[in-house]
Scaffold this motif. Structure first.
Motif, PDB file in Angstrom:
ATOM      1  N   ALA A 116      63.269 108.748   5.536  1.00  5.63           N
ATOM      2  CA  ALA A 116      62.973 109.426   4.280  1.00  5.63           C
ATOM      3  C   ALA A 116      63.606 110.801   4.305  1.00  5.63           C
ATOM      4  CB  ALA A 116      61.463 109.534   4.076  1.00  5.63           C
ATOM      5  N   THR A 155      64.762 107.259   0.224  1.00  6.38           N
ATOM      6  CA  THR A 155      64.366 106.562   1.440  1.00  6.38           C
ATOM      7  C   THR A 155      65.342 105.431   1.698  1.00  6.38           C
ATOM      8  OG1 THR A 155      62.027 107.075   1.098  1.00  6.38           O
ATOM      9  CG2 THR A 155      62.537 105.259   2.597  1.00  6.38           C
ATOM     10  N   ALA A 171      62.758 101.822  -1.551  1.00  9.20           N
ATOM     11  CA  ALA A 171      63.554 102.018  -0.330  1.00  9.20           C
ATOM     12  C   ALA A 171      64.875 101.271  -0.471  1.00  9.20           C
ATOM     13  CB  ALA A 171      62.793 101.527   0.892  1.00  9.20           C
ATOM     14  N   TYR A 212      55.497 103.074   9.219  1.00 11.84           N
ATOM     15  CA  TYR A 212      55.880 103.897   8.075  1.00 11.84           C
ATOM     16  C   TYR A 212      54.735 104.089   7.087  1.00 11.84           C
ATOM     17  CZ  TYR A 212      58.601 105.692   4.163  1.00 11.84           C
ATOM     18  OH  TYR A 212      59.071 106.465   3.138  1.00 11.84           O
TER      19      TYR A 212
END
Length: 475
Positions: A116, A155, A171, A212
């Motif tokens: 990130a 991310t 992501a 995460y």
């Protein structure tokens, strides 16, 4: 294929033919004795050295950088530089004085690793990820809508090849062919802005997928194990750069290292022909190496030839007025193994054509070596200024790529630190070991030296060959 004075050849068929001739001749004189030719070994060792050099170099660098010792960081964490490199440093070659780096090695052996990144809010910040063959698998500069100065919050999920599973929302999935990834983040520094850089460094998060979600959406403080968790620059490291350590390997050591690294990091691009040649030499992924017996001279000669080829600039580098630099193929070399190996040797961590250009020169306009006993000037016409969307700088190093401790000051001169143009828009850059009153000064070592021109977020003409830096003129 390798683009130097020779390419990979189908040596196997030639070897079969030679063995057949030798067998017939042997039958006429000494029944049961079959002489073996080793003439093919030198060329195959040389070609295979060029092919495998980037992987071996990256594997040595990864091993040296990961762990809990001084100057190291565990896998899936970052080590943050919080000071410029010391004088005398040549690891990596020609250390950067424009930015502070955060770097680390990601291990995708069991699951994806997520990174990130924070919004850099206008400060130049570039991020790149290289696979174990030094190909750039992701870079901030190559993304659609990339900023010339800095990045936006995002991310990235680096996933093993063929991995199937769910990732966090928004992501960006990046599939990586090798087990390991070298992640490199560089943030521009003005010298007295360490607090702002540290804040950005703390905002970078690196975590395996399984950790995460539990660690929260933002980067944590020093106690957050999912945050970067790195040591500061200036810590002692193991002696010898990765390049020096690879150069010290004999044929057995080099190819054993290559064989073990190949097990988790298959060739990119997939090249069965290159693997077959390695097989002819007794090199198979994950297995102990069994190099040809009775060929020690050929092995040594091939190794020496490979080392020389790796360190020799290939003919397809861009060149102009004594400067050399990598063009449009930077970071994405395909089967151009010579260019890939040379770039790994001379400019480790180089990004794509959208990230950075590093042009080098070590001779003046007359072809004489640059030396601090002389004074030089680089005259940029108004239309010849470095073509960048970001910024540019020029730094002097010793011929080995070190920052000379005898230099009067340690600076990178560029358009962000007081460059003054002439009335017609041109720019004169003065290069010498002695301080210049005229301004626009690049301090140099007192002996032979080289200059590196860095262009951050370069424009296309900097990489397609339509632009060239001016010559270095002796005064």
């Amino acid at each position: 294929m390798i683009k130097t004075r020779r390419a990979f050849r189908p040596f196997y068929l030639a070897c079969v033919a030679l063995a057949g001739v030798a067998f017939i001749a042997g039958c006429a004189s000494a029944p049961g004795v079959v002489p073996k030719s080793t003439g093919w070994v030198k060329d195959e060792v040389s070609d295979s050295y060029v092919f495998g050099y980037p992987l071996v170099l990256m594997d040595v660098a990864r091993e040296a950088a990961t762990g809990s010792g001084p100057g190291q960081a565990e896998v899936n964490t970052l080590r943050h530089a919080q000071a410029l490199p010391p004088v005398g440093s040549a690891s990596p070659p020609a250390p950067n004085l424009d930015t502070l780096s955060s770097s680390g090695w990601l291990d995708l052996g069991s699951e994806p690793v997520l990174v990130a990144l924070p919004d850099s809010r206008g400060r130049y910040m570039d991020v790149r990820a290289l696979d174990m063959w030094t190909n750039v698998v992701w870079s901030s500069g190559a993304q659609p809508g990339a900023r010339a100065n800095g990045i936006k919050a995002q991310t990235i999920a680096f996933v093993p090849a063929g991995w199937k599973g769910d990732l966090p929302a928004r992501a960006q999935r990046v599939e990586v062919p090798s087990r390991y990834v070298w992640l490199l983040v560089r943030i521009q520094t003005h010298g007295g802005d360490l607090a702002a850089i540290r804040k950005l460094q703390r905002g970078i998060r690196v975590a395996p997928l399984s950790q995460y979600a539990a660690s929260g959406a933002r980067g944590g403080g020093r106690g957050d194990p999912a945050a970067s968790g790195a040591t500061a620059s200036g810590d002692p490291v193991a002696p010898g750069s990765p390049r020096e350590k690879v150069a010290a390997l004999d044929a057995g050591g080099f190819f054993d290292r290559l064989a073990q690294a190949l097990e988790d990091n298959p060739p990119v691009p997939d090249d069965p022909h290159a693997l077959k040649i390695l097989g002819d030499l007794g090199v198979h992924p994950g297995d102990p190496v069994a190099l040809p017996s009775g060929a020690s001279d050929a092995l040594a000669a091939g190794l020496a030839d490979g080392r020389e080829r790796v360190a020799t600039p290939p003919s397809n580098l861009l060149a102009g007025n004594g400067w050399l630099w990598v063009g449009d193929n930077a970071g994405n070399y395909g089967p151009d193994y010579a260019l890939r190996a040379y770039t790994a040797y001379a400019q480790p961590g180089l990004g794509t054509r959208d990230d950075e250009v590093r042009a080098r020169v070590s001779v003046d306009s007359d072809g004489h070596p640059l030396n601090g006993a002389n004074r030089y000037v680089i005259h940029f016409t108004p239309k010849q200024l470095p073509p960048v969307r970001g910024f540019w700088s020029i730094t002097a190093y010793t011929t080995s790529g070190a920052l000379d401790e005898d230099m009067p000051v340690r600076i990178a001169f560029g358009d962000r630190n007081g460059a003054r143009r002439n009335r017609d828009g041109s720019l004169d850059v003065h290069v010498s070991a002695e301080r210049q009153k005229a301004g626009n000064w690049v301090p140099t070592p007192h002996g032979d030296f080289q200059l590196v021109l860095r262009m951050y977020a370069p424009k296309r003409e900097a990489t397609d060959g339509s632009w060239q830096p001016p010559a270095v003129e002796r005064q």
